[in-house]
Design a protein around this motif. Structure first.
Motif, PDB file in Angstrom:
ATOM      1  N   ARG A  66       0.856  -1.184   0.086  1.00 32.00           N
ATOM      2  CA  ARG A  66      -0.059   0.135   0.358  1.00 32.00           C
ATOM      3  C   ARG A  66       1.006   1.354  -0.141  1.00 32.00           C
ATOM      4  O   ARG A  66       0.123   2.412  -0.247  1.00 32.00           O
ATOM      5  CB  ARG A  66      -0.912  -0.327   1.243  1.00 32.00           C
ATOM      6  CG  ARG A  66      -2.197  -1.065   0.951  1.00 32.00           C
ATOM      7  CD  ARG A  66      -3.228  -0.991   2.096  1.00 32.00           C
ATOM      8  NE  ARG A  66      -4.214  -2.122   2.012  1.00 32.00           N
ATOM      9  CZ  ARG A  66      -4.929  -2.412   2.643  1.00 32.00           C
ATOM     10  NH1 ARG A  66      -5.036  -1.976   3.970  1.00 32.00           N
ATOM     11  NH2 ARG A  66      -5.784  -3.301   2.421  1.00 32.00           N
ATOM     12  N   ARG A  67       2.208   1.317   0.451  1.00 33.17           N
ATOM     13  CA  ARG A  67       3.045   2.225   0.135  1.00 33.17           C
ATOM     14  C   ARG A  67       3.252   2.564  -1.523  1.00 33.17           C
ATOM     15  O   ARG A  67       3.471   3.815  -1.827  1.00 33.17           O
ATOM     16  CB  ARG A  67       4.359   2.079   0.732  1.00 33.17           C
ATOM     17  CG  ARG A  67       4.382   2.162   2.057  1.00 33.17           C
ATOM     18  CD  ARG A  67       5.725   1.785   2.614  1.00 33.17           C
ATOM     19  NE  ARG A  67       5.932   1.998   3.968  1.00 33.17           N
ATOM     20  CZ  ARG A  67       6.229   2.934   4.897  1.00 33.17           C
ATOM     21  NH1 ARG A  67       6.245   4.031   4.030  1.00 33.17           N
ATOM     22  NH2 ARG A  67       5.975   2.971   6.105  1.00 33.17           N
ATOM     23  N   ILE A  68       3.122   1.591  -2.229  1.00 31.18           N
ATOM     24  CA  ILE A  68       3.332   1.649  -3.631  1.00 31.18           C
ATOM     25  C   ILE A  68       1.595   1.923  -4.395  1.00 31.18           C
ATOM     26  O   ILE A  68       1.695   2.629  -5.236  1.00 31.18           O
ATOM     27  CB  ILE A  68       4.066   0.299  -4.266  1.00 31.18           C
ATOM     28  CG1 ILE A  68       5.202   0.231  -3.588  1.00 31.18           C
ATOM     29  CG2 ILE A  68       3.817   0.435  -5.876  1.00 31.18           C
ATOM     30  CD1 ILE A  68       5.904  -1.233  -4.025  1.00 31.18           C
ATOM     31  N   ARG A  69       0.777   1.319  -3.907  1.00 30.77           N
ATOM     32  CA  ARG A  69      -0.472   1.301  -4.434  1.00 30.77           C
ATOM     33  C   ARG A  69      -1.304   1.655  -3.376  1.00 30.77           C
ATOM     34  O   ARG A  69      -2.051   0.710  -2.694  1.00 30.77           O
ATOM     35  CB  ARG A  69      -0.803  -0.002  -5.035  1.00 30.77           C
ATOM     36  CG  ARG A  69       0.130  -0.265  -6.268  1.00 30.77           C
ATOM     37  CD  ARG A  69      -0.229  -1.952  -6.899  1.00 30.77           C
ATOM     38  NE  ARG A  69      -1.508  -1.905  -7.158  1.00 30.77           N
ATOM     39  CZ  ARG A  69      -2.399  -3.039  -7.573  1.00 30.77           C
ATOM     40  NH1 ARG A  69      -1.532  -4.090  -7.876  1.00 30.77           N
ATOM     41  NH2 ARG A  69      -3.642  -3.026  -8.117  1.00 30.77           N
ATOM     42  N   PRO A  70      -1.700   2.981  -3.022  1.00 27.79           N
ATOM     43  CA  PRO A  70      -2.594   3.283  -1.724  1.00 27.79           C
ATOM     44  C   PRO A  70      -3.999   2.599  -2.069  1.00 27.79           C
ATOM     45  O   PRO A  70      -4.547   2.640  -3.204  1.00 27.79           O
ATOM     46  CB  PRO A  70      -2.626   4.939  -1.740  1.00 27.79           C
ATOM     47  CG  PRO A  70      -1.357   5.104  -2.582  1.00 27.79           C
ATOM     48  CD  PRO A  70      -1.029   3.952  -3.510  1.00 27.79           C
ATOM     49  N   SER A  71      -4.650   2.241  -0.838  1.00 29.06           N
ATOM     50  CA  SER A  71      -5.838   1.587  -0.971  1.00 29.06           C
ATOM     51  C   SER A  71      -6.756   2.531  -0.235  1.00 29.06           C
ATOM     52  O   SER A  71      -6.510   3.049   0.876  1.00 29.06           O
ATOM     53  CB  SER A  71      -5.722   0.166  -0.049  1.00 29.06           C
ATOM     54  OG  SER A  71      -7.199  -0.310   0.270  1.00 29.06           O
ATOM     55  N   PRO A  72      -8.169   2.398  -0.550  1.00 35.84           N
ATOM     56  CA  PRO A  72      -9.284   3.166   0.365  1.00 35.84           C
ATOM     57  C   PRO A  72      -9.305   2.614   1.672  1.00 35.84           C
ATOM     58  O   PRO A  72      -9.872   3.307   2.439  1.00 35.84           O
ATOM     59  CB  PRO A  72     -10.454   3.048  -0.545  1.00 35.84           C
ATOM     60  CG  PRO A  72     -10.143   1.950  -1.531  1.00 35.84           C
ATOM     61  CD  PRO A  72      -8.605   1.747  -1.586  1.00 35.84           C
ATOM     62  N   TRP A  73      -9.083   1.524   1.837  1.00 33.86           N
ATOM     63  CA  TRP A  73      -8.918   0.781   3.438  1.00 33.86           C
ATOM     64  C   TRP A  73      -7.865   1.358   4.113  1.00 33.86           C
ATOM     65  O   TRP A  73      -7.965   1.178   5.433  1.00 33.86           O
ATOM     66  CB  TRP A  73      -8.812  -0.519   3.172  1.00 33.86           C
ATOM     67  CG  TRP A  73      -9.837  -1.345   2.674  1.00 33.86           C
ATOM     68  CD1 TRP A  73     -10.023  -1.981   1.503  1.00 33.86           C
ATOM     69  CD2 TRP A  73     -11.131  -1.626   3.150  1.00 33.86           C
ATOM     70  NE1 TRP A  73     -11.084  -2.524   0.961  1.00 33.86           N
ATOM     71  CE2 TRP A  73     -12.035  -2.475   2.182  1.00 33.86           C
ATOM     72  CE3 TRP A  73     -11.817  -1.269   4.369  1.00 33.86           C
ATOM     73  CZ2 TRP A  73     -13.109  -2.841   2.144  1.00 33.86           C
ATOM     74  CZ3 TRP A  73     -13.219  -1.918   4.595  1.00 33.86           C
ATOM     75  CH2 TRP A  73     -13.912  -2.476   3.576  1.00 33.86           C
ATOM     76  N   GLY A  74      -6.971   2.063   3.791  1.00 36.99           N
ATOM     77  CA  GLY A  74      -5.792   2.855   4.404  1.00 36.99           C
ATOM     78  C   GLY A  74      -5.113   1.676   4.918  1.00 36.99           C
ATOM     79  O   GLY A  74      -4.620   0.617   4.435  1.00 36.99           O
ATOM     80  N   ARG A  75      -4.876   1.612   6.306  1.00 35.69           N
ATOM     81  CA  ARG A  75      -3.973   0.691   6.989  1.00 35.69           C
ATOM     82  C   ARG A  75      -4.901  -0.501   7.661  1.00 35.69           C
ATOM     83  O   ARG A  75      -4.338  -1.592   8.157  1.00 35.69           O
ATOM     84  CB  ARG A  75      -3.588   1.385   8.329  1.00 35.69           C
ATOM     85  CG  ARG A  75      -2.566   2.341   7.947  1.00 35.69           C
ATOM     86  CD  ARG A  75      -2.043   3.064   9.406  1.00 35.69           C
ATOM     87  NE  ARG A  75      -1.258   2.325  10.071  1.00 35.69           N
ATOM     88  CZ  ARG A  75      -0.459   2.759  10.863  1.00 35.69           C
ATOM     89  NH1 ARG A  75      -0.877   4.012  11.653  1.00 35.69           N
ATOM     90  NH2 ARG A  75       0.201   1.990  11.720  1.00 35.69           N
ATOM     91  N   VAL A  76      -6.257  -0.603   7.155  1.00 35.52           N
ATOM     92  CA  VAL A  76      -7.231  -1.585   7.735  1.00 35.52           C
ATOM     93  C   VAL A  76      -7.185  -2.943   6.704  1.00 35.52           C
ATOM     94  O   VAL A  76      -6.850  -2.713   5.550  1.00 35.52           O
ATOM     95  CB  VAL A  76      -8.488  -1.153   7.670  1.00 35.52           C
ATOM     96  CG1 VAL A  76      -9.440  -2.423   7.997  1.00 35.52           C
ATOM     97  CG2 VAL A  76      -8.812  -0.198   8.684  1.00 35.52           C
ATOM     98  N   PHE A  77      -6.731  -4.107   7.184  1.00 34.98           N
ATOM     99  CA  PHE A  77      -6.662  -5.176   6.500  1.00 34.98           C
ATOM    100  C   PHE A  77      -7.568  -6.449   7.111  1.00 34.98           C
ATOM    101  O   PHE A  77      -7.449  -6.490   8.275  1.00 34.98           O
ATOM    102  CB  PHE A  77      -5.300  -5.687   6.004  1.00 34.98           C
ATOM    103  CG  PHE A  77      -4.514  -6.361   7.135  1.00 34.98           C
ATOM    104  CD1 PHE A  77      -4.297  -7.481   7.552  1.00 34.98           C
ATOM    105  CD2 PHE A  77      -3.726  -5.340   7.947  1.00 34.98           C
ATOM    106  CE1 PHE A  77      -3.490  -8.080   8.495  1.00 34.98           C
ATOM    107  CE2 PHE A  77      -3.042  -5.961   9.113  1.00 34.98           C
ATOM    108  CZ  PHE A  77      -2.890  -7.151   9.165  1.00 34.98           C
TER     109      PHE A  77
END
Length: 226
Positions: free
Chosen positions: A196-207
Motif C-alpha cells: 500500500r506504500r506503492i499502491r494506496p488503498s481506500p482501506w488505509g491501514r485496515v486489512f
C-alpha cells in the motif's frame, strides 16, 4: 475414500455458504461502523462472483482432502474449517468484516461435527479440553481487541475456532496453530503495508486478519505429518 469425502463435503459447505448464506447477510449500519468504511465495503450480495466461487470451492476441496491427516473422530471439524470457515474468511478478505451470523453457523456446524465424531469415532480422553483450548486461544486476541491492537471482535471469535480445530491435533497442534497464525499475521501485515506504500488503498491501514487465523491449523496439520 476419506480424502474424497472430505474434499466433497468441504467444497459443498464452502459453495453453499457463499451462494446461499452470504447474500442474505444483513449489512452493518452506520451506528456499528464508521461511514468511510461503509463507503468502500462491497455489499454481501455482490460477493458470490463466479471467480470467488471457483477459488473458494477449489481451495475447500484441496484442504478437505488434506484433512485425511487429522484424527478420524475430528475430521468433521476440519471439513467445516476447510469449507464453511473458508467462506467466512473469504468474506473477511473482501470486506474486512467477519459477520457474526455466518460465524454462528460455522460454530454450530463445528459443534455438531464434533458431537458426531465423538459418537461414531474413538475420541481421546482429553476431548473435553477442546472448549478450554478454544477459550484460552481467544484470550490474547481479546486483549489485543480490548486495548486497540487493530483487531475486530470477529477475529476474537475466529481465534476460538482456530483453537478448537488445532486442538484436535492435541496441545502440540494447538500451539503450532497459534504460532503459525501469529507468524502469518505478521507477514501479512508487513506485506500489505509495503504494497500500500506503492499502491494506496481506500482501506488505509485496515486489512483482514482472518486469513492468517485460518492458515494456522493447516500449518499445524502439515507439520504434524512431517
Amino acid at each position: 475414500m476419506w480424502a474424497v469425502l472430505g474434499a466433497a463435503v468441504s467444497a459443498v459447505l464452502a459453495l453453499g455458504h457463499l451462494l446461499v448464506a452470504v447474500p442474505r447477510l444483513a449489512e452493518p449500519s452506520a451506528d456499528e461502523v464508521e461511514g468511510d468504511v461503509l463507503a468502500v465495503k462491497p455489499p454481501y450480495r455482490d460477493l458470490a462472483t463466479p471467480r470467488r466461487a471457483t477459488v473458494v470451492t477449489a481451495l475447500a476441496a484441496a484442504c478437505g482432502a488434506l484433512s485425511v491427516l487429522a484424527p478420524g473422530w475430528g475430521r468433521g471439524v476440519w471439513w467445516v474449517w476447510a469449507g464453511s470457515v473458508l467462506t467466512l474468511v473469504a468474506v473477511d478478505q473482501a470486506t474486512t468484516f467477519l459477520p457474526r451470523r455466518l460465524w454462528y453457523w460455522c460454530l454450530a456446524e463445528s459443534v455438531l461435527a464434533l458431537a458426531v465424531g465423538a459418537v461414531i469415532g474413538h475420541p481421546p480422553a482429553g476431548l473435553l479440553a477442546l472448549p478450554v483450548l478454544a477459550v484460552v486461544t481467544m484470550v490474547p486476541f481479546w486483549l489485543l481487541w480490548r486495548w486497540g491492537g487493530g483487531l475486530g471482535y470477529g477475529d476474537v471469535r475466529l481465534a476460538g475456532g482456530m483453537g478448537l480445530t488445532g486442538g484436535v491435533l492435541g496441545t502440540a497442534g494447538w500451539t503450532t496453530s497459534l504460532l503459525a497464525a501469529a507468524l502469518a499475521g505478521a507477514l501479512l501485515a508487513l506485506g500489505i503495508a509495503a504494497l500500500r506504500r506503492i499502491r494506496p488503498s481506500p482501506w488505509g491501514r485496515v486489512f483482514a486478519y482472518g486469513p492468517a487465523l485460518w492458515v494456522g491449523p493447516w500449518a499445524a496439520l502439515t507439520l504434524n505429518l512431517l
